[in-house]
Each structure stands twice: as structure tokens, then as C-alpha cells.
Design a protein around this motif. Sequence first.
Motif: not given
Lengths: 345, 377
Positions: A212-226
Motif C-alpha cells: 500500500l505504501i509503495a503504491n500510494i507513492w506510485l499513484g498519487w502524482p497522476f491524480m495530482t496532475i489531472v
Amino acid sequence: MASAESSVERASDSDLPRQSWWTRTRTSRTAYTYLFPALIVMAIITFYPIVYQFWMSLTDFGPSSINPNVANYKAPEYVGFQNYRLILQDKLATVDADLNSFRFWRTLGFNIWWTFSNVVFHVSLGIVIAVLLNVEGLWFKKIYRAIYILPMVLPQLVIATIWRNMFDAKEGAVNLFLKIFLGPAFPEAGIDWLQRVEPVAFGLPLSYFAMLIANIWLGWPFMTIVATGALQSIPKELYEAASIDGATGWNKFWTITLPLLRPAMVPATILGIIQTFNLFHVIYFISGGGPLGQTEILVTQAYKLINGNSLFGIGAAFSVFIFIILGCISAITARISRVAESYDG
Amino acid sequence: MANSSIAQPTSRKGLFARGRGAGRQLEWWQQLLLQVFCLVVAVSVLFPIMWIVTLSFKEAGSPRSSKLEIIPSSISLSSYQAVIDQPLSKTAGDISFWKLMGNSFFLAAGVSFFSVMIGVAAAYAFSRLNFVGRKFLFLSIGFILLMPGIATLAPLFAMLAKIRTSLEVLRIIYFVLAGLIVAGLALMTVSRIRSDDFRAGSIAVVFGGLAVAGLLLWGGLGIDIPKNAKPFDLGRSLYGVGLAMISGALPFAIWNLKGYLDTIPKELEEAAIIDGASPNQIFFRIILPLATPALAVTAFLGFMAGWTEFALTARFINKAENYTLAIALQTMTGQYTTVSWSNFAAMSIMISLPVSIVYLALQKYIVGGLTLGGVKG
């Protein structure tokens, strides 16, 4: 549609002679000329395998059914829905003893929970960071933006292996960091993030939280960009009008920012749901589905059936389940997005 | 964006400040809080990256440190050297780093080039032409995109692994490609002659196409098949992996490109139609030139997926000479007890750097496209 078009033409110019078939189908012919190469290729290697998969799922297609030219070749035999039954009843261990930790419903449940918990974090963190980064007068915005995009830029496979390394039980970076941070409270033997079998919370093993930690690290930037893109298209006048009416910053966030972010965030969230649901690399490389298959998701399980155990028939039946489940999920998400659209007016 | 976004008790003060318009100053403590927050996020983003960079700069084969280091204390490139000299351990197979890179590049570039080339034509049809079955076809492509590549791995492997007669297969592929080109040229010529639009340009295209088809035929004939050669195993070669990857990459390319083509304003074509342009002319003279950035981005996304493709490659490939970078990286993580971490770190960085740099350069275009429709990564 070409035929509809030409029938309209004919009705209005009824004194003209009826157009030949060649002329009437002209647009469709042009279109299919453009589609031809792609359709041929997809018919052979995209659509045909799906049909073939259904047939395979009804047979006992095994490792020795692949190549008809070898001595121990065994033609696949029709077994009806036996593969499906074995999967649903968790009886794969009767076929291959390696599979005694296989639990279909647990895997499906974990997969749904995995998707949900990840996407909630991605979307909320993504929006919060986008909003804060968008505050006027913040220094070093450009530097932060350049740094925050890094998780998207690196290949997922590499990220997953790096996190696997960081969660190493002995000299992994996470343990070394916690040792400094916790000081004497840190357990002497280190934390075995990925192998510890006993569940730690909510019946989930520690490896789930690591991923979960690894994937949060991986996933939020995309949402931030959108979200940043959507934020920058919100007219400032709305906020000014709201301030005149006496709205606080908190009010404005809930009544202006969030509703206006929704049209952009809903498709991004759906994309995130489907990607996270099928997130092969993170699971396969960090926990490998372990310990004891507790963090297996559908794709990794299917992959193990096909690659590790070479049970092609059962793997095909399992993939048919994935098709059905993903079909349901996309129907639900399509419905949600339609509801959201109509709500936006 | 006026201060709206942060929730803080003094938004009333902000009210007065807002009147002065853009270039607003934050209160010092607001600035401080935000900076602390942004720094924490930045550090958390950079932490794994710095960890791996630091590891990679250690001496090759140096023992693991029990202290947390995320800033390299000394820079040594010997780990990179070690990986380039021998990427796989002796038992895993004998293959040079450059061969690994070449295999990955061949796979990624071939798949992305092929899927973009035939994808853009299909995307044009979906975006601009009206034909029977358009909606159905497009929706079925969308459905394929939802499916993970692994969900069709079993039938693809079973199908492709059956094809192992001889190198004859490759020759057939070359011939089929040449035949497709000739058929396409014939169709183009017929439609152009019918619409009285057969000019010098068309003749040039026909001759160019015939030349390519001739090259393919010549290449197909030229494939040298030694007697008593081992049968060519499509399912065990990079060609097979590439075909299996195209099964997912082509729908993705069509979907992605259609999204881009839809954003090209129709006015340009309408003007051309008034001047009597045919769909072919519109495609080659208006759409293709305008879609060049979209082609580049879609090709790059396909390339990035192929560059680190693991699941299919690991199922199909069984000989070390066909290994790719992704497989090599996996063998390094599989044996954490024996492989030096600094080698692993150097390998990760060497895999990431080429694609990451291009990604950063194309970032502006990519982000727009991702929201249009990239499900398969």
C-alpha cells in the motif's frame, strides 16, 4: 451510417437514377480500407485468442498439450466445466500440490479491497496536494512540480523492484529509516515486511501495508496532475463571488473546488480503479502474492497458473472469470460516471 | 487561484489581500506551513530514488550498509561497469548487456512502430469516417483495453507455441506483409482512378510502395534456412513475444490516437472538402502532419510498455540469448542473497534513464493523452 445517408439522398432526389451499390457503399469502403490492416491483425491475435480461450477453459489443456511434435504430447480433452468448478471450490490442489494456498474468493475479495484502499488514497492525496500546490504566492512551485512527477516517469517494473529492495527484512531502507526514527523501540531483529505470515490488522498481512505504501507513492502524482489541470481551468471569479458572500476557505473548497474538479476526476478515478485492479508489477515483484497467497490478486494468480504451473486450461478458465469480473466493474463504473455527468448538468 | 484552496482560520485576512489581484503574498506562517508540507512530500518522493542512486554509486560488490545513506558519500561507477560486463550471474546465462538492451529495444521499438503505423489508419477511420459497424467495433476495442494482457496469455502462448515448423514462418510473414502492401496499393489506385485523382504524387506512392513490397519479398526469399536446422519456435522467440504484445498494444494505439484525432478541429478538413479533397488526401495531407506529436507520444508510450515488459517475455522466452532487460532485472531481485545490491541499483538506473528522460521531454503531451484513454500501461 452510409446506408442511412444514401437512403436520405435517394428520397430527396427521387428523379435521379438509383445509385449503384459501388457508390452507395463508398464511405464504408474507404473506412474499411483504412481499418483493414488493423482489423486483420486484431482478428488474429486479439479477438481469436479470446474465443480460443473459452475453448481452452473447457479442456484439460496442460503443459504437454502445447507442442504436437514431441513424444509425450497429450491432446487436450474436453472436460466440460470442471476447471470452473475446481476454481470456485478451491480444489486446485488436487491438480497441482503447489496450489494449496489458492482461495478464489479470498483473492477476489483482497483484489477489490486492494483497489478500493489504493484509489481512495490516490485521489484524496492527489487532490489535496494539487490544491496546496496551486496556492498563489507559494515559492518554488516549479521545483516541486518537477519533483512530484518523478514516480510517473520511472518504469513501474523498476519502481516495484526498488520497493521490494527497500522493504528487505535486514538492510532495507525502510527498516533502516525506522531504526533511526523509532530508536530503541525498533525491534532488534528488524521488521520482516514481506514474509511475516500472521496478519497485523484487519486480517491483512504486513506485506499488504508495505505494498500500500509503495503504491500510494506510485499513484498519487497522476491524480495530482489531472487535478492541477482542472484547478487551473476554474474561473477565479467564482471564488471572488463566494468571498463576497462571506464563504470561508473551507466552504469554498467543498462548494466550488470539489464539484468543479469532479468532471476531470471521475474519468481519472475510473482509470485508476482499472489500473490498480490489474496492477501486476507491484504485487508480483514486491510480495509475490505472499505470504501464503494472502496478497494475491486475480492477475498475479492467473499468471502463476499459466507461467509457474503451466496449467493452461485452468488458467484460461481463471482468465474467463477475470473477463466477467472486469466486465461487471466497468459496467458499474460506466454507470457511476454517467450518474456523475448528469449530476453536473 | 486565490487563496480559496487552503483551509485556514484567517481567510478573512485573505479577503482583503485578494483585492490586489495576482502576485499575492502569503502570510509568512502560511508560506512556512506550506513549504514544510511540500518539502515533506518532496522528500518522500525522492527517498526511494536517492536510496537507489546512492546504492548504485557504491563499489561493485561492497557489503550492505547497516546505516541509512541516501546521499552518496563517494561516487564510484564500478557497479555500472560490473553490470555492463556481466549482467547475469554465471548460472543464469551468458548474455552481454548490450545484447539485452538490443533485445529490449527490438521488442519495444518493433511493437510500438507496428501498432502506431496501422493504428493511425484505423484511428482515422474511427474518428472521421462514418461506416457500418463503427460503434460496435470501437466498443469492442474499448473492452479489450480494459482487460489485462495476462488475461489472454494462455491462448496466445498456446497458439504461438504451436507454430514451430521452421523459419518458413518468418518467410510467410514477410510475404503476407508484402501482399498486404500490394493489396493496399491496388485499392488506392482503383479508388483514385475512379475519382479521377491519379496524379504524379500517387504514382510516386505506388512506386514507393511497390519498392517496399519488393524489399520484403526479397528479404523473405533471402532467409537462409540451413538443412537440419532446429525448428524455428515462434512461441519461444522475440517475434512471438512481439506478436503477443501487439495484441494489446494495437487496441491501445487505436484508442489513444482516436482520442487525439478527435481534438483536431474539423474546420480544416471542411475547407479541404470544399476544395474537392478525397478522404485519402485529407488523411495524408491534413491529419497525418497535424497528428505527428500524437504519433510520437503514442509510439513512446508503447515503447515504454515494451521496454519493461515482463510477464509475456518471462512466459515465452526460455533461452538466455533472447532475454531482455526486464528479465535480467528480475533475476537480480530473485537472488537477493547472492547478487550485490549495488549492481541491482545500477541496473535499475540504466533501465530507467533512457525512457525517463524521453518521458520528461514529452511530459506535456503525454499527460493530456493519458486522460484521453490509456488503460493499458
